[in-house]
Design a protein around this motif. Structure first.
Motif, short mmCIF file in Angstrom:
data_model
loop_
_atom_site.label_atom_id
_atom_site.label_comp_id
_atom_site.label_asym_id
_atom_site.label_seq_id
_atom_site.Cartn_x
_atom_site.Cartn_y
_atom_site.Cartn_z
N THR A 104 -6.70 2.14 5.24
CA THR A 104 -7.64 2.40 4.41
C THR A 104 -8.88 2.79 4.73
O THR A 104 -9.58 3.80 4.55
CB THR A 104 -7.76 1.38 3.34
OG1 THR A 104 -6.47 1.16 2.58
CG2 THR A 104 -8.70 1.90 2.18
N ASP A 105 -9.63 2.09 6.00
CA ASP A 105 -10.75 2.34 6.52
C ASP A 105 -10.66 3.64 7.31
O ASP A 105 -11.71 4.54 6.89
CB ASP A 105 -11.10 1.19 7.32
CG ASP A 105 -11.43 -0.07 6.92
OD1 ASP A 105 -11.66 -0.01 5.67
OD2 ASP A 105 -11.63 -0.88 7.36
N ARG A 106 -9.63 4.01 7.99
CA ARG A 106 -9.44 5.29 8.59
C ARG A 106 -9.56 6.48 7.52
O ARG A 106 -10.15 7.34 7.65
CB ARG A 106 -8.16 5.27 9.39
CG ARG A 106 -8.32 4.44 10.54
CD ARG A 106 -7.30 4.86 11.84
NE ARG A 106 -6.02 4.76 11.05
CZ ARG A 106 -5.26 3.60 11.24
NH1 ARG A 106 -5.61 2.50 11.68
NH2 ARG A 106 -4.11 3.41 10.75
N ASP A 154 0.77 -1.12 0.12
CA ASP A 154 -0.04 0.06 0.27
C ASP A 154 0.66 1.09 -0.10
O ASP A 154 2.02 1.13 -0.15
CB ASP A 154 -1.03 0.04 1.31
CG ASP A 154 -0.24 -0.49 2.56
OD1 ASP A 154 0.83 -0.56 2.51
OD2 ASP A 154 -0.96 -0.32 3.56
N ALA A 155 0.45 2.17 0.17
CA ALA A 155 1.09 3.68 0.38
C ALA A 155 2.41 3.69 1.20
O ALA A 155 2.49 3.15 2.32
CB ALA A 155 0.25 4.87 0.47
N LEU A 156 3.51 4.35 0.59
CA LEU A 156 4.82 4.16 1.14
C LEU A 156 5.20 5.61 1.59
O LEU A 156 6.53 5.95 1.80
CB LEU A 156 5.68 3.65 0.35
CG LEU A 156 5.64 1.96 0.09
CD1 LEU A 156 6.57 1.62 -1.24
CD2 LEU A 156 5.91 1.30 1.21
N HIS A 157 4.36 6.35 1.66
CA HIS A 157 4.48 7.58 2.14
C HIS A 157 4.92 7.70 3.77
O HIS A 157 5.12 8.80 4.33
CB HIS A 157 3.43 9.00 1.71
CG HIS A 157 2.18 8.47 2.43
ND1 HIS A 157 1.21 7.63 1.90
CD2 HIS A 157 1.54 9.18 3.53
CE1 HIS A 157 0.25 7.53 2.61
NE2 HIS A 157 0.53 8.55 3.76
N SER A 158 3.98 6.88 4.55
CA SER A 158 4.06 7.10 5.93
C SER A 158 4.73 5.79 6.58
O SER A 158 4.19 5.39 7.64
CB SER A 158 2.57 6.96 6.46
OG SER A 158 2.03 5.68 5.86
N VAL A 159 5.65 5.36 6.11
CA VAL A 159 6.60 4.38 6.56
C VAL A 159 7.29 4.95 8.05
O VAL A 159 7.88 6.21 8.10
CB VAL A 159 7.98 4.01 5.89
CG1 VAL A 159 8.60 2.74 6.63
CG2 VAL A 159 7.39 3.29 4.41
N ALA A 193 -3.89 1.92 -1.47
CA ALA A 193 -4.49 0.67 -0.44
C ALA A 193 -3.56 -0.63 -0.71
O ALA A 193 -3.55 -1.54 -0.07
CB ALA A 193 -5.79 0.61 -0.42
N GLY A 194 -3.08 -0.59 -2.01
CA GLY A 194 -2.35 -1.90 -2.42
C GLY A 194 -3.42 -3.09 -2.47
O GLY A 194 -2.86 -4.08 -2.40
#
Length: 265
Positions: A198-200, A43-48, A161-162
């Motif tokens: 993703t839900d949040r 999924d998104a990799l901006h928030s590792v 969301a991957g």
């Protein structure tokens, strides 16, 4: 010498990117096994998170393939692994509704028209049909396959969301490697247990949409029927999966052979 991370397909390798996982370990119909530690989906990799960075940077990833639209990339730029090449490889027309549903949800009238009364499920089926016929998708997935075939070393590809754009990319690659349909579907469905983030995000987006959460649930999960819609579209438009690869994606037989040589053991 850098950290070397041990990888398994079980558990959450990067808790801050819960749908980050290894495509390796699957058996093929020819008796081979897909190599581990070479091809990752996420999924998104901006928030590792900071605590996950040693693992992330220790995977030996040398290519990061971002399947998101330009708007998504600019809003939430990726954290790129140490030493990796970043490549934006869009698989969705930026003007398609599926690429801009966040804007639709911001307008209650548009949201009800687009996603209310069961329309969200129909929307998802339409997205999957576009993933196998839209010119942007064909160009993008061809690029993904060629990059996976040629290396160098480990690669990660992702969307937000991957689960959909990335999910189809993973299904395509596993199918090319000779993994059977039931296993491809099982791998695809693993995403459903990894969608808390993703839900949040979706709940925040939909807060002012006027829609019930139940109206949007079809967009927050993967379903076997979505994957079947893509495969049916392939049969109807191209005649077979092999023709989709050769005539739609324009992926050569040599590229498929290189992919298998690189990825199978």
């Amino acid at each position: 010498m850098g950290i070397v991370t041990s990888v398994t397909r079980d558990g959450f390798l990067l808790p801050s990117a819960p749908n980050f996982r290894d495509l390796g370990g699957h058996r093929t119909t020819s008796g081979h096994t897909v190599r581990t530690g070479v091809l990752f989906r996420s999924d998104a990799l901006h928030s590792v998170a900071d605590e996950d960075l040693p693992v992330y940077h220790g995977l030996g990833i040398r290519q990061l393939i971002d399947l998101r639209t330009a708007h998504e990339r600019e809003r939430l730029p990726d954290i790129t692994p140490d030493g990796a090449e970043y490549a934006a490889v869009a698989v969705q027309d930026p003007d398609a509704v599926g690429a801009n549903f966040a804007d639709v949800l911001a307008d209650p009238e548009s949201a009800r028209a687009m996603f209310g009364d069961g329309a969200a499920e129909r929307f998802m089926h339409a997205v999957y049909r576009e993933l196998v016929t839209d010119e942007t998708a064909l160009d993008g997935y061809r690029d993904l396959v060629e990059r996976a075939a040629d290396g160098p070393t480990a690669l990660v590809f992702h969307c937000s969301a991957g689960k959909d754009r990335t999910g189809w990319g993973a299904a395509l690659l596993l199918r090319l490697l000779g993994v059977d349909h039931a296993t491809v579907v099982a791998d695809y469905l693993v995403s459903n247990g990894r969608q808390e983030s993703t839900d949040r995000w979706m709940r925040r987006l939909s807060a002012n949409s006027g829609l019930d959460w139940a109206d949007l649930v079809p967009m927050t999960r993967v379903r076997p029927e979505y994957l079947e819609t893509a495969l049916t579209q392939i049969d109807e438009v191209y005649g077979s999966f092999d023709e989709y690869v050769a005539e739609g994606l324009k992926v050569s037989a040599d590229t498929v052979e290189r992919l298998r040589e690189r990825m199978l053991c």
